[in-house]
Design an enzyme around this catalytic site. Structure first.
Site, short mmCIF file in Angstrom:
data_model
loop_
_atom_site.label_atom_id
_atom_site.label_comp_id
_atom_site.label_asym_id
_atom_site.label_seq_id
_atom_site.Cartn_x
_atom_site.Cartn_y
_atom_site.Cartn_z
N GLY A 158 -76.27 7.83 -26.74
CA GLY A 158 -77.60 8.35 -26.47
C GLY A 158 -77.59 9.45 -25.42
N TYR A 159 -76.85 9.23 -24.36
CA TYR A 159 -76.76 10.22 -23.29
C TYR A 159 -76.13 11.52 -23.79
CZ TYR A 159 -75.46 12.18 -18.70
OH TYR A 159 -75.30 12.99 -17.61
#
Length: 250
Positions: A158-159
């Site tokens: 996600g990051y």
């Protein structure tokens, strides 16, 4: 101080988002050492930002604390207003503000993903949009990514998705600023010894990550700040690039 020994960039003004701690605070101190007046931006760490400003001004530097949600264009427009009122303009914008939640892609909380996108992608868009229209000729916009866009460590999906977006946005911005003498680049740190990085990691994990780069150590916030100072000042022929500051990790 004689004129011949004045800091190299006296008279220039920088805004550092997320400037109250970690890499952001090191960037603030490095730019102040070069002679910049700095807006130390914070979202939720007002005491740390104010303490940093007090330390800078006590040492003869020039800084003010400014606050705003980076994803809110009105709040950040007001931050630019404050800097223009205090210092006369803005020359450099450094987007260190960001949030990171680690989770396997299969189980990530989508609300956490939305929060990361709001700060890391929309926030970068908002601040870059304002910078593109308000910083002075000869200025620089410096966004932040991560070396994990290359190393692809598990749980960073996600990051890294948000930081991959930043890497995609920035060279387009550089080209859209044609004729304005404003550069736009991205710094992508490797493992760096900050509270954000160290949080939740055991000693074995930290030692393994420290041993991974050929230089066999973690980066420091000051290492990353040197890269920012290079792009903010002398690196006028570096534009639309990603500078990987990671000790040779990737």
């Amino acid at each position: 101080m004689t004129a011949s020994h004045a800091p190299a960039y006296a008279g220039r003004v920088a805004l550092v988002t997320g400037g109250s701690g970690g890499i952001g605070a090191a960037v603030v101190q490095r730019l102040v050492a070069d002679g910049y007046s700095v807006g130390v931006h914070y979202a939720g760490h007002r005491p740390k930002a104010e303490a940093l400003v007090e330390s800078i001004t006590a040492s003869g530097g020039s800084a003010i604390a400014v606050s705003g949600d980076v994803a809110d264009e009105e709040a950040m427009g007001a931050v630019f207003d404050q800097l223009e009122e205090a210092f006369g303009g803005v020359d450099v914008v450094v987007n260190t503000a960001g949030i990171m939640t680690l989770s396997p892609i299969a189980t990530i909380d989508l609300d956490d993903l939305d929060r990361m996108y709001r700060t890391n992608v929309r926030g970068t868009f908002v601040v870059s949009q304002l910078a593109a229209t308000r910083i002075r000729s000869g200025g620089a916009i410096i966004n932040f990514s991560t070396t994990v866009t290359r190393t692809s460590f598990p749980t960073y999906g996600g990051y890294v998705a948000t930081k991959g977006a930043v890497e995609a946005i920035t060279p387009i911005l550089a080209r859209e600023l044609r004729g304005q003498d404003i550069t736009a680049n991205t710094v992508a740190p490797g493992p760096t010894s900050t509270p954000l990085f160290l949080d939740g990691k055991d000693e074995e994990t930290i030692n393994r990550l420290a041993a991974a780069p050929p230089l066999e150590r973690l980066g420091t916030p000051e290492d990353i700040a040197e890269s920012v100072a290079f792009l903010a000042g002398p690196a006028r022929w570096v534009n639309g690039q990603v500078l990987f500051a990671n000790g040779g990790l990737a």
